[in-house]
Design a protein around this motif. Structure first.
Motif, PDB file in Angstrom:
ATOM      1  N   ASN A 369       0.817  -1.058  -0.509  1.00 54.77           N
ATOM      2  CA  ASN A 369       0.307   0.143  -0.040  1.00 54.77           C
ATOM      3  C   ASN A 369       0.785   1.480  -0.165  1.00 54.77           C
ATOM      4  OD1 ASN A 369      -2.188   2.057   0.041  1.00 54.77           O
ATOM      5  ND2 ASN A 369      -1.998   1.447   2.204  1.00 54.77           N
ATOM      6  N   GLN A 390      -7.362  -2.368  -3.227  1.00 59.82           N
ATOM      7  CA  GLN A 390      -8.044  -3.341  -2.856  1.00 59.82           C
ATOM      8  C   GLN A 390      -7.702  -4.057  -4.022  1.00 59.82           C
ATOM      9  OE1 GLN A 390      -8.499  -4.310   0.280  1.00 59.82           O
ATOM     10  NE2 GLN A 390      -8.496  -6.070  -0.258  1.00 59.82           N
ATOM     11  N   ASP A 394      -4.865  -7.710  -4.390  1.00 59.91           N
ATOM     12  CA  ASP A 394      -5.298  -9.424  -4.676  1.00 59.91           C
ATOM     13  C   ASP A 394      -4.893  -9.369  -5.881  1.00 59.91           C
ATOM     14  OD1 ASP A 394      -6.739  -8.781  -2.693  1.00 59.91           O
ATOM     15  OD2 ASP A 394      -9.142  -8.539  -3.719  1.00 59.91           O
TER      16      ASP A 394
END
Length: 456
Positions: A369, A390, A394
């Motif tokens: 992040n 997000q 993934d």
């Protein structure tokens, strides 16, 4: 009472001295016995006394290297190595012997030929071995024949393949001896200065480097040596095994420059070619706007397409060797080699170290992040709609498939075969954009190919 005891001891000592025999040995005999006892106990103390029976069967395997102040031993070792290398060099096949070997092989070929390939049977192979001489004996073994035996219905091998095998072996031994001459320590490895000397003296023998000016030699040598050390010395010990140099393809690429008719495409793809070295050095000079011979973070930010994130560049200057916050040419070469070879484990190791801010040995969601946030900020600056972290997180974990579902290690990246894609997503806006629009780019390529086919 105490006086009685004292007088008693005095009497005993007088009697003992009166009864003791006088030592009639000469001083020389006493000294000889003293020396003998000293040698005996000193040898036992050093561990050279009673030896186990295993010493008769286990050969000595450790020899202490002479210290720097042991000049005679140092000279003896250098001379011994030189004589040894000369003897090994004389054991190799020279050009005349290689020509004679080819003549014998051609003379004993066994029809029918397989296409354009002349073949030879095992019986004829052994006959050539007997006639070729002592130096060739090592090549004419059942093991070598079996290695080169493929699907010939008559159980033969290709003469050309065998001769190429011999040539390759001779070349490897010649190169090993040549590299060993620069091994100052004599322990089977080359330091950076040793390899620099080797390449500097090799330059005049490479026709493709004839156009280089002598003033550029030092930069060329630095550029060439850096590739060897970046990939073959991952622990940064400052030395490389000669065996590793021979096993990798870099030396082949370097010696490919002996070919006077090397194509332009081959030269551009070869890190050691003159055009490639001038390209890298030219990029460095173009980035160096203040002409002080060093690169600041701001200057390096224009590298490539100029889309590397500032967060990543901060980490480069935190982890890599700099001088008053600026990068020299050698450090720049490591940077270039890492970014131009992102599929290679050594390059991934370099980039992973920069991404692993806390030196934990893995990347977690926080680290991903942290770096991707800088990509999102660049997207806003360029007027693009930022992608949510997000979704990217993934996709990264799906690509890598780490052993631990919450942590990505360097080995996970290497094993996945997706390390170059993952690192590009995290450090380079252009790399992320390429990944994000991969389907569109593939479709466009397909359309252009169809147009080309239709046009023809």
């Amino acid at each position: 009472m105490s006086n009685d005891k004292l007088s008693h001891w005095k009497d005993l000592l007088r009697k003992r001295l009166a009864n003791s025999k006088k030592d009639e040995r000469t001083e020389e005999e006493k000294k000889a016995e003293e020396t003998e006892l000293f040698s005996k106990y000193y040898t036992e103390w050093k561990g050279g006394g009673e030896r186990s029976s295993s010493y008769k069967t286990i050969p000595r395997f450790y020899y202490r290297l002479p210290a720097e102040d042991e000049v005679l031993l140092q000279k003896l070792r250098e001379e011994s190595r030189a004589v040894f290398l000369q003897r090994k060099s004389r054991e190799l096949l020279d050009n005349e012997e290689l020509q004679n070997l080819w003549f014998l092989l051609d003379k004993h070929q066994v029809p029918p030929a397989t296409g354009d390939e002349a073949m030879i049977t095992y019986e004829s192979f052994l006959k050539v071995g007997e006639q070729a001489g002592v130096k060739c004996k090592q090549f004419f073994t059942a093991r070598v024949y079996a290695k080169l035996l493929h699907n010939d219905p008559y159980g033969r091998i290709s003469i050309m393949q065998f001769f190429n095998y011999v040539m390759r072996k001779v070349w490897l031994h010649q190169t090993r001896i040549g590299l060993s001459l620069y091994d100052v320590a004599g322990q089977g490895y080359l330091r950076e200065s040793d390899l620099e000397n080797y390449i500097l003296e090799l330059i005049p023998t490479l026709p493709q480097l004839d156009g280089l000016e002598k003033s550029f030699y030092s930069f060329y040598v630095c550029t060439a040596v850096r590739k060897f050390f970046f990939f073959l010395d991952p622990l940064r010990t400052g030395k490389i095994k000669i065996q590793d140099i021979l096993a990798c393809s870099f030396l082949d690429d370097l010696l490919e420059l002996r070919d006077e008719e090397l194509s332009k495409e081959s030269q551009e793809a070869n890190w050691f070619s003159a055009p490639s070295a001038l390209r890298v050095y030219g990029q460095y000079l173009n980035l160096d706007k203040d002409h002080n011979g060093m690169l600041s973070k701001e200057e390096l930010s224009r590298y490539g397409t100029g889309t590397l994130t500032s967060v990543f560049l901060d980490r480069v200057y935190q982890e890599c060797l700099t001088y008053d916050g600026e990068m020299d040419y050698k450090t720049y070469l490591d940077f270039v080699l890492a970014l131009e070879n992102r599929k290679e484990p050594a390059a991934l190791q370099y980039i992973f170290k920069l991404l692993d801010m806390d030196n934990k040995g893995y990347l977690n969601v926080f680290a991903l992040n942290y770096f991707f946030r800088a990509i999102q900020e660049q997207m806003k600056i360029h007027g693009q709609e930022p992608v949510t972290f997000q979704d990217v997180k993934d996709e990264i974990f799906d690509m890598v498939k780490p052993k631990d579902p919450y942590k990505i290690t360097l080995q996970d990246l290497v094993n996945s075969g997706q390390g170059d894609t993952v690192t590009s997503i995290l450090i380079d806006l252009n790399g992320f954009w390429t990944y994000e629009n991969r389907e569109v780019l593939v479709a466009n390529d397909g359309e252009s190919n169809n147009v080309d086919i239709d046009d023809t």
